[in-house]
Every structure is written in structure tokens, then in C-alpha cells.
Design an enzyme around this catalytic site. Structure first.
Site, mmCIF file in Angstrom:
data_model
loop_
_atom_site.group_PDB
_atom_site.id
_atom_site.type_symbol
_atom_site.label_atom_id
_atom_site.label_comp_id
_atom_site.label_asym_id
_atom_site.label_seq_id
_atom_site.Cartn_x
_atom_site.Cartn_y
_atom_site.Cartn_z
ATOM 1 N N HIS A 166 26.251 32.208 29.158
ATOM 2 C CA HIS A 166 25.724 33.411 29.838
ATOM 3 C C HIS A 166 24.888 33.023 31.062
ATOM 4 O O HIS A 166 24.017 33.776 31.476
ATOM 5 C CB HIS A 166 24.864 34.266 28.905
ATOM 6 C CG HIS A 166 25.493 34.511 27.564
ATOM 7 N ND1 HIS A 166 26.266 35.629 27.286
ATOM 8 C CD2 HIS A 166 25.484 33.768 26.431
ATOM 9 C CE1 HIS A 166 26.690 35.556 26.024
ATOM 10 N NE2 HIS A 166 26.242 34.436 25.489
ATOM 11 N N SER A 287 23.024 27.313 59.743
ATOM 12 C CA SER A 287 22.939 28.708 60.168
ATOM 13 C C SER A 287 22.560 28.734 61.639
ATOM 14 O O SER A 287 21.772 27.911 62.096
ATOM 15 C CB SER A 287 21.875 29.429 59.344
ATOM 16 O OG SER A 287 21.431 30.580 60.034
ATOM 17 N N LYS A 293 18.647 26.092 56.952
ATOM 18 C CA LYS A 293 19.732 26.342 56.011
ATOM 19 C C LYS A 293 20.855 25.324 56.031
ATOM 20 O O LYS A 293 21.188 24.742 57.054
ATOM 21 C CB LYS A 293 20.322 27.739 56.250
ATOM 22 C CG LYS A 293 19.348 28.808 55.835
ATOM 23 C CD LYS A 293 20.027 30.110 55.570
ATOM 24 C CE LYS A 293 20.776 30.072 54.264
ATOM 25 N NZ LYS A 293 21.407 31.353 53.980
ATOM 26 N N GLU A 300 32.604 28.236 49.265
ATOM 27 C CA GLU A 300 32.838 29.693 49.310
ATOM 28 C C GLU A 300 34.263 30.015 49.728
ATOM 29 O O GLU A 300 34.898 30.927 49.201
ATOM 30 C CB GLU A 300 31.835 30.346 50.270
ATOM 31 C CG GLU A 300 30.414 30.289 49.756
ATOM 32 C CD GLU A 300 29.395 30.653 50.828
ATOM 33 O OE1 GLU A 300 28.585 31.539 50.588
ATOM 34 O OE2 GLU A 300 29.413 30.051 51.916
#
Ligand code: ARG
Length: 467
Positions: A166, A287, A293, A300
Site C-alpha cells: 500500500h 527546470s 530541480k 516519466e
């Protein structure tokens, strides 16, 4: 007024005998597949050479015509490979583009190549050859990905991390064990690929339009020449079957799903909050506005490619589901789905292999996280069963009280004083602290397939011998 086009070079030169006029421009556009099936040129030429050689061997065409045909086809192969071939949409598809060029190169002998075959068995052949090669490539790429995981698993057979259910901390595991879970997944994918290669390893050529042919062809000869195990056994099924393409897409979809789960873990692990891994600069991006970042874009995109692949599988299943036997032109729509999925899958496996090989594993962060969240609570319960003879249900209850106490004190189980533990159950002794560390917890899970480093090393050896 209708004009005869029998001797004009119209799009109908291959089949236009009974047609009085050229197709409408829209007809040409919807009908043409050359824009994508030119990818099959090498397979088409290989198939035609095998077919012509067999025709000559069987005395169906002369040896001189066969030689001209083979020579012409080899010339066309180098023209296409060298970028010196003009593909024409008027000629519909790769099969007719090549045959028309052959006629220009060698004259009337070219017209004998299409004896005892049809574009229906021709396209089934070309596409099968292509999918077979793609499956072989996929098999190799999966072997590379598995090898990357085996190396990481070996390096981290003892590195402790939290195991999750979970996405909540469950029990400590080793990072090596977690890596080996992916080895199992990609190992299953690879065995699906191997089975698919076996399934499709039958030669379609010679099924002709759908009914076979009256010419004395030798389908075993062409099958052998093209590297197939044997010829297909039913000519109707042969020209209407696209199972091999659907199986490829189904395997790609399952593999893609596995890659996507891994991508999701990489995204989570590489957040500053988790900090379990750091992706290399080679597999992340910055970024344009936030200088701090480092984004896991490759992971992704791997996750997203799965969507495209699933779409292709559903598209082809849907294209095929309503088709009566045998060939229908709907089936021309099979190729783009497979080509697109193959490109996505190759990219996704390659990107993942790179990320797995390059990522830095922060074992300190993993270990700290492994010890939090009362991850050794099951070990305490097991100790009570083993050392104090409690039934597991009672031990579970006692442990629950210990967890509640630790939670209220804001400490870990291993930090509870012995007196506190004994107040909960008198049979507890200071030996219990031996099982409350994460290292002791993982080392104790020696059951077959369990997370103990000794067991993980056995599984690594099993896969090394098979990779
Ligand atoms: N371009 C066609 C395809 O990809 C080749 C087969 C055409 N056969 C036919 N009977 N029209 O499916």
C-alpha cells in the site's frame, strides 16, 4: 468518357486490366500504405528472392528469368538502402513499388515473379519476418536490462530498504531483493517473447490469395530458405491471421506495464522526500525556472509510452475482431500499430537499462527509512511465538501494544526500555533486541525466495546462469 489505361503507367498497372479509369484522388490516399510499409522493403526482397528461386527450382519459371529477377531485386535493395529509390503512392504499397521498379530494370521477366503468389501471402510473409526480427531484438534488449539489474542486485544484496505494501512501510527488505523482483518480471517477458517467436515461425508464402495454388510449388523449400521452421498448414488462416502481430503487441503491453511500474518507483525514489536514488545527469533534466530541480523525465516518458503501446494493442484487436475470413483491406492497418509500439518499446527498454545502470543508490537513506515506521514489528511478534511460545494471534496483539507505546513516546521499537516491554508481556527478555534491528530482520527471512542476503545471492546465481 472512359479511357482505356492498359498501356499507361497508372496506379493500376499491376491489377488494372478490368478498370476503365484511374482511382479518385481520395481513393488513392486512403488505399496507399507505402508511407509506412516501405519499412518492409528488405523482407519483401528476401521473400521475393526465395519465391523466385523456388519457382525456378520447380521448373515454373526459367533459370534465366530467375537470374534476372534476383539480380534486379538485389539492385533495388541497394537502391533503397542507398536512398536512391523513388517511392510512389500511385503504386500503393511496397510490394508493387518494388515489382514496378523490377519491370523497369529487367523488362518482361519481372512479370513472372508474381506467379503462384498473391499480395495477401506476400504481405503476411513480409510482416511476419519483420515481427520475428523485432522479437529477436526485444529478447536481446531484455537480456541487457536483466543484466543491469543483476549487477545492481549483487552490489546491493545486503543494502536494507523498507519494503512496502500500500506504499506504506511494511517490512525491511534488501535493495538487491527488490531489484531481483524486476529480474523475475522481465524474465517472464523474455520467455513470452521466446514463445511468440516459436508461434510465428511458420512461412505464409505459397498460401496465395487464400486457396493455395495449382502450380507445383514447394512451400517447404521457401520456408527453409527464409529461416522458418515449416510452412503454415491452412492457406485461408495464413492470409487472415495477424495473431503474430497481436502477440507482439500484447507482450509489448505487458513489458511496458512492468517498465511503467519501475518508472513510477524511480520517480518516487528520486524525490528529495525519499532520496533513495539519484539519477545520473545523463538521464534527467533541469527546470528552466527552478535551478534546484532535477527531473526524472526519462522515467516519466517510459511511464507514458505504455499508454501508446496499450493503445496499439487495443487498436489492432479492434481492427481484427469483426473480419470474416480471409483477407480484408482492414488488415493493412496492422503495421503502423506494430511499428509505433516497437519503437516505443525499444526506447523504453533502452532508457530504463541506462537509468538502472547509472543511478546512484543512497544506502544510508534507505537504511534509515527501513528502520522507521515500526518495520520490525512482525519480527517482535515472531520472536514472541518462537521464544515465549505465544500463539501468533496473541503475539500480534502484544506487539500492537508495544507499537502503540513506542508511537506515544515518539521512539522506535528498538528504543523502548526493557522494563516497558516487560510491562506489556513478562516473557520478553533483552534477547529481543537482537531481532529488532533491520539487519537481523532481513537476515532471518531465509525462506526460499525470501529477502535474506544469502537467499538473494542464490537467486542471482540462478539468473546469472540463465542470462
Ligand atoms: N498493402 C496491403 C496490406 O498491407 C497488401 C495486401 C493487399 N492485398 C489485396 N488483396 N489488396 O495489407
Amino acid at each position: 468518357m472512359a479511357e482505356s489505361n492498359t498501356d499507361t503507367k497508372s496506379s493500376n498497372q499491376m491489377w488494372g486490366g478490368r478498370f476503365a479509369s484511374d482511382p479518385d484522388a481520395i481513393m488513392e490516399e486512403i488505399n496507399a500504405s507505402i508511407g509506412f510499409d516501405k519499412k518492409l522493403f528488405a523482407q519483401d526482397i528476401r521473400g521475393s528472392i526465395a519465391h523466385a528461386t523456388m519457382l525456378a527450382h520447380q521448373g515454373i519459371i526459367s533459370a534465366e528469368d530467375k537470374d534476372k529477377i534476383v539480380h534486379g531485386l538485389n539492385t533495388i535493395l541497394s537502391e533503397i538502402e542507398g536512398g536512391n529509390f523513388e517511392f510512389s503512392r500511385r503504386l500503393e504499397d511496397i510490394h508493387m513499388n518494388i515489382e514496378a521498379r523490377l519491370a523497369t530494370l529487367i523488362g518482361p521477366a519481372a512479370g513472372r515473379l508474381h506467379t503462384a503468389r498473391s499480395r495477401n501471402d506476400q504481405v503476411a510473409l513480409d510482416f511476419r519476418l519483420w515481427v520475428k526480427e523485432e522479437l529477436q531484438k526485444t529478447e536481446q534488449m531484455l537480456t541487457g536490462l536483466i543484466a543491469a539489474f543483476l549487477d545492481r542486485a549483487e552490489e546491493h544484496a545486503e543494502s536494507v530498504m523498507p519494503g512496502f505494501t500500500h506504499l506504506q512501510t511494511a517490512q525491511p527488505v534488501t535493495f538487491g531483493h527488490h531489484c531481483m523482483a524486476y529480474v523475475e518480471m522481465f524474465g517472464r517477458d523474455r520467455s513470452r517473447v521466446r514463445h511468440a517467436i516459436e508461434h510465428l515461425d511458420e512461412s505464409p508464402i505459397g498460401a496465395a490469395a487464400l486457396a493455395g495454388t495449382g502450380y507445383p510449388i514447394d512451400r517447404h523449400m521457401t520456408a527453409k530458405a527464409l529461416g522458418f521452421r515449416e510452412p503454415t498448414r491452412n492457406s485461408i488462416d495464413t492470409v487472415s491471421d495477424r495473431d503474430f502481430a497481436i502477440e507482439f503487441l500484447a507482450i509489448a503491453a505487458i513489458t511496458g506495464m512492468h517498465l511503467s511500474r519501475l518508472a513510477e518507483e524511480i520517480v518516487i525514489w528520486s524525490t528529495p522526500q525519499f532520496g533513495f536514488i539519484r539519477l545520473s545527469d545523463a538521464f534527467s533534466t533541469g527546470s528552466s525556472i527552478m535551478p534546484q530541480k532535477k527531473n526524472p523525465d526519462a522515467a516519466e516518458l517510459v511511464r507514458a509510452k505504455t499508454g501508446r503501446i496499450n493503445g496499439s494493442l487495443i487498436a489492432l484487436l479492434t481492427i481484427m475482431k469483426g473480419l470474416p475470413l480471409a483477407y480484408s483491406k482492414d488488415m493493412q492497418e496492422d503495421k503502423e500499430q506494430v511499428f509505433d509500439a516497437a519503437e516505443s518499446l525499444e526506447l523504453a527498454i533502452a532508457a530504463m537499462t541506462g537509468m538502472v545502470r547509472d543511478m546512484t543508490v543512497n544506502t544510508a537513506r534507505m537504511k534509515a527509512a527501513a528502520g522507521s515506521g515500526f518495520s520490525t514489528a512482525t519480527d517482535l511478534a515472531d520472536w514472541l511465538v518462537r521464544e515465549a511460545g505465544l500463539p501468533f494471534r496473541d503475539a500480534h496483539h502484544v506487539t500492537g501494544r508495544a507499537v502503540a507505546l513506542a508511537e506515544s513516546k515518539g521512539c522506535d521499537l528498538a528504543e523502548l526500555p526493557l522494563a516497558d516491554l516487560q510491562a506489556i508481556h513478562s516473557a520478553i527478555t533483552d534477547k529481543v533486541y537482537d531481532v529488532l534491528t533491520v539487519e537481523a530482520s532481513v537476515a532471518s527471512r531465509k525462506s526460499f525466495g525470501g529477502t535474506a542476503p544469502s537467499e538473494v545471492r542464490k537467486q542471482i546465481a540462478f539468473w546469472r546462469a540463465r542470462n
